[in-house]
Structures are given as structure tokens and as C-alpha cells.
Design a protein around this motif. Structure first.
Motif, PDB file in Angstrom:
ATOM      1  N   VAL A   9      60.242  41.893  36.134  1.00 42.01           N
ATOM      2  CA  VAL A   9      61.222  42.614  36.941  1.00 42.01           C
ATOM      3  C   VAL A   9      62.152  41.601  37.608  1.00 42.01           C
ATOM      4  N   ALA A  10      63.451  41.784  37.364  1.00 45.36           N
ATOM      5  CA  ALA A  10      64.455  40.892  37.932  1.00 45.36           C
ATOM      6  C   ALA A  10      65.221  41.613  39.036  1.00 45.36           C
ATOM      7  N   THR A  11      65.414  40.937  40.158  1.00 40.00           N
ATOM      8  CA  THR A  11      66.230  41.440  41.255  1.00 40.00           C
ATOM      9  C   THR A  11      67.371  40.447  41.449  1.00 40.00           C
ATOM     10  N   VAL A  12      68.596  40.918  41.245  1.00 36.47           N
ATOM     11  CA  VAL A  12      69.758  40.038  41.279  1.00 36.47           C
ATOM     12  C   VAL A  12      70.751  40.560  42.307  1.00 36.47           C
ATOM     13  N   THR A  13      71.269  39.650  43.128  1.00 34.34           N
ATOM     14  CA  THR A  13      72.328  39.962  44.084  1.00 34.34           C
ATOM     15  C   THR A  13      73.560  39.173  43.681  1.00 34.34           C
ATOM     16  N   VAL A  14      74.683  39.870  43.532  1.00 33.92           N
ATOM     17  CA  VAL A  14      75.946  39.215  43.184  1.00 33.92           C
ATOM     18  C   VAL A  14      76.967  39.466  44.280  1.00 33.92           C
ATOM     19  N   SER A  15      77.978  38.614  44.303  1.00 31.75           N
ATOM     20  CA  SER A  15      79.027  38.724  45.302  1.00 31.75           C
ATOM     21  C   SER A  15      80.361  38.405  44.654  1.00 31.75           C
ATOM     22  N   ALA A  16      81.396  39.106  45.096  1.00 30.82           N
ATOM     23  CA  ALA A  16      82.761  38.853  44.638  1.00 30.82           C
ATOM     24  C   ALA A  16      83.698  39.198  45.783  1.00 30.82           C
ATOM     25  N   PRO A  17      84.628  38.309  46.098  1.00 34.37           N
ATOM     26  CA  PRO A  17      85.517  38.579  47.230  1.00 34.37           C
ATOM     27  C   PRO A  17      86.614  39.578  46.879  1.00 34.37           C
ATOM     28  N   LEU A  18      87.003  40.370  47.859  1.00 33.16           N
ATOM     29  CA  LEU A  18      88.165  41.247  47.763  1.00 33.16           C
ATOM     30  C   LEU A  18      89.121  40.757  48.839  1.00 33.16           C
ATOM     31  N   GLY A  19      90.025  39.892  48.447  1.00 30.37           N
ATOM     32  CA  GLY A  19      90.886  39.248  49.427  1.00 30.37           C
ATOM     33  C   GLY A  19      90.051  38.278  50.243  1.00 30.37           C
ATOM     34  N   VAL A  20      89.970  38.489  51.537  1.00 30.29           N
ATOM     35  CA  VAL A  20      89.159  37.627  52.398  1.00 30.29           C
ATOM     36  C   VAL A  20      87.794  38.240  52.686  1.00 30.29           C
ATOM     37  N   LEU A  21      87.580  39.475  52.278  1.00 26.56           N
ATOM     38  CA  LEU A  21      86.322  40.164  52.554  1.00 26.56           C
ATOM     39  C   LEU A  21      85.370  40.037  51.370  1.00 26.56           C
ATOM     40  N   PRO A  22      84.127  39.625  51.617  1.00 27.69           N
ATOM     41  CA  PRO A  22      83.161  39.544  50.519  1.00 27.69           C
ATOM     42  C   PRO A  22      82.525  40.918  50.250  1.00 27.69           C
ATOM     43  N   GLU A  82      75.637  33.977  33.857  1.00 30.94           N
ATOM     44  CA  GLU A  82      76.667  34.070  32.817  1.00 30.94           C
ATOM     45  C   GLU A  82      77.278  35.465  32.771  1.00 30.94           C
ATOM     46  N   VAL A  83      76.426  36.483  32.856  1.00 30.23           N
ATOM     47  CA  VAL A  83      76.920  37.862  32.799  1.00 30.23           C
ATOM     48  C   VAL A  83      77.731  38.194  34.042  1.00 30.23           C
ATOM     49  N   ALA A  84      77.269  37.753  35.204  1.00 28.14           N
ATOM     50  CA  ALA A  84      78.002  38.014  36.443  1.00 28.14           C
ATOM     51  C   ALA A  84      79.352  37.298  36.423  1.00 28.14           C
ATOM     52  N   ALA A  85      79.389  36.078  35.919  1.00 28.47           N
ATOM     53  CA  ALA A  85      80.651  35.336  35.853  1.00 28.47           C
ATOM     54  C   ALA A  85      81.635  36.018  34.911  1.00 28.47           C
ATOM     55  N   ALA A  86      81.136  36.595  33.827  1.00 24.62           N
ATOM     56  CA  ALA A  86      82.017  37.320  32.910  1.00 24.62           C
ATOM     57  C   ALA A  86      82.618  38.550  33.574  1.00 24.62           C
ATOM     58  N   ALA A  87      81.922  39.096  34.555  1.00 22.86           N
ATOM     59  CA  ALA A  87      82.431  40.263  35.290  1.00 22.86           C
ATOM     60  C   ALA A  87      83.221  39.867  36.524  1.00 22.86           C
ATOM     61  N   GLY A  88      83.391  38.565  36.768  1.00 24.71           N
ATOM     62  CA  GLY A  88      84.169  38.113  37.917  1.00 24.71           C
ATOM     63  C   GLY A  88      83.379  38.019  39.204  1.00 24.71           C
ATOM     64  N   ALA A  89      82.067  37.901  39.112  1.00 19.97           N
ATOM     65  CA  ALA A  89      81.220  37.804  40.297  1.00 19.97           C
ATOM     66  C   ALA A  89      80.357  36.552  40.192  1.00 19.97           C
ATOM     67  N   ALA A  90      79.687  36.222  41.270  1.00 17.92           N
ATOM     68  CA  ALA A  90      78.784  35.074  41.304  1.00 17.92           C
ATOM     69  C   ALA A  90      77.410  35.535  41.774  1.00 17.92           C
ATOM     70  N   VAL A  91      76.370  34.975  41.177  1.00 15.05           N
ATOM     71  CA  VAL A  91      75.005  35.319  41.575  1.00 15.05           C
ATOM     72  C   VAL A  91      74.688  34.626  42.892  1.00 15.05           C
ATOM     73  N   VAL A  92      74.285  35.404  43.881  1.00 18.39           N
ATOM     74  CA  VAL A  92      73.910  34.886  45.188  1.00 18.39           C
ATOM     75  C   VAL A  92      72.408  34.655  45.234  1.00 18.39           C
ATOM     76  N   ALA A  93      71.632  35.575  44.650  1.00 20.47           N
ATOM     77  CA  ALA A  93      70.179  35.466  44.632  1.00 20.47           C
ATOM     78  C   ALA A  93      69.659  36.052  43.333  1.00 20.47           C
ATOM     79  N   CYS A  94      68.625  35.423  42.809  1.00 22.34           N
ATOM     80  CA  CYS A  94      67.983  35.916  41.590  1.00 22.34           C
ATOM     81  C   CYS A  94      66.492  35.695  41.749  1.00 22.34           C
ATOM     82  N   ASP A  95      65.725  36.782  41.781  1.00 17.79           N
ATOM     83  CA  ASP A  95      64.282  36.709  41.951  1.00 17.79           C
ATOM     84  C   ASP A  95      63.607  37.390  40.770  1.00 17.79           C
ATOM     85  N   LEU A  96      62.530  36.756  40.278  1.00 16.40           N
ATOM     86  CA  LEU A  96      61.738  37.343  39.207  1.00 16.40           C
ATOM     87  C   LEU A  96      60.339  37.622  39.720  1.00 16.40           C
TER      88      LEU A  96
END
Length: 141
Positions: free
Chosen positions: A81-94, A63-77
Motif C-alpha cells: 500500500v502506497a500513500t503519496v502526497t503531492v504539491s503544485a503551486p497555484l501562483g503563490v499559493l501551494p 516521475e508520474v507526479a512530475a509528468a502531471a506538473g506536481a512534485a512528491v512531498v511524501a511517499c510512504d509504503l
């Protein structure tokens, strides 16, 4: 006419350099936005894991990543301790970023110099400072 060709060449070179610098600047700004989204998502997941906020940790991160315009790729607990990887495209480049959040390890709980440490007693904050030769350095307990 040789001056005209030189002027056109200089203008074309300056334009190309300006466009390239704008693209690099946009990529740097976008990278910082993605890193901020990863930080916020990891903090949200860690808060949910610790019970500070209600919800499922990885759903809160999404939810927080989507509010910032990104998508969660991986979420590990791992415990709290949480480790989160997010991704957002810049044009055609991720662009992706990873962040960790959670309580500090026991060996990191030592108070740094000149910091306020809240104790569990009724005394309130206790200031720890290093002794120095100046008269303004005090230790309050």
C-alpha cells in the motif's frame, strides 16, 4: 449624472464578482488536477511495489507526479500500500493532495451484487446476481 455613477458602480461590482468567480473556479480546477496527480502517483508506486512494473516505488511516483506538473512531498509504503502526497503551486499559493493505492483488504474482496468475478478455475467469469421477482434475473454458474 446620478445615473452614470450608478452604472459605473454596477459595472465595477459585476467585474469584481466575475474576477472573484474566475479565481475560485481556477483554484477548483487546479485542486482537481493536483488530486489526479496524487492518485496517479500512488497507483504508480503501488504497481512498482507489487512488481507489476519495474522500478523503485517512490521514484515511479515522482516521475508520474512530475509528468502531471506536481512534485512528491511524501511517499510512504506499508507493504504493498502506497500513500503519496503531492504539491503544485497555484501562483503563490501551494495546493497539495494525498492518495492511497494498493490491494484491497481481505474483507473488501467480497463481490458486490451484480458483478463479474473472475475465478481461478477454467470456468471463466461467473456472474452473481440477486434473485428478484422479474424473469430477467438469472444466476449463471
Amino acid at each position: 449624472m446620478p445615473g452614470t455613477a450608478t452604472a459605473v458602480g454596477l459595472v465595477a461590482a459585476a467585474t469584481t464578482l466575475t474576477v472573484a468567480l474566475c479565481a475560485v473556479s481556477a483554484a477548483a480546477v487546479h485542486g482537481q488536477k493536483v488530486a489526479s496527480a496524487a492518485d496517479a502517483a500512488a497507483l504508480a508506486a503501488a504497481d512498482a511495489a507489487s512488481g507489476a512494473v519495474a522500478g523503485v516505488p517512490c521514484e515511479r511516483a515522482g516521475e508520474v507526479a512530475a509528468a502531471a506538473g506536481a512534485a512528491v512531498v511524501a511517499c510512504d509504503l506499508d507493504g504493498l500500500v502506497a500513500t503519496v502526497t503531492v504539491s503544485a503551486p497555484l501562483g503563490v499559493l501551494p495546493a497539495s493532495a494525498t492518495a492511497r493505492a494498493g490491494p484491497p483488504a481481505p474483507y473488501l474482496r467480497a463481490a458486490p451484487r451484480n458483478s463479474c468475478v473472475w475465478c481461478a478455475s477454467e470456468k471463466g467469469p461467473q456472474w452473481h446476481t440477486e434473485k428478484s421477482s422479474s424473469s430477467s434475473s438469472r444466476r449463471r454458474r
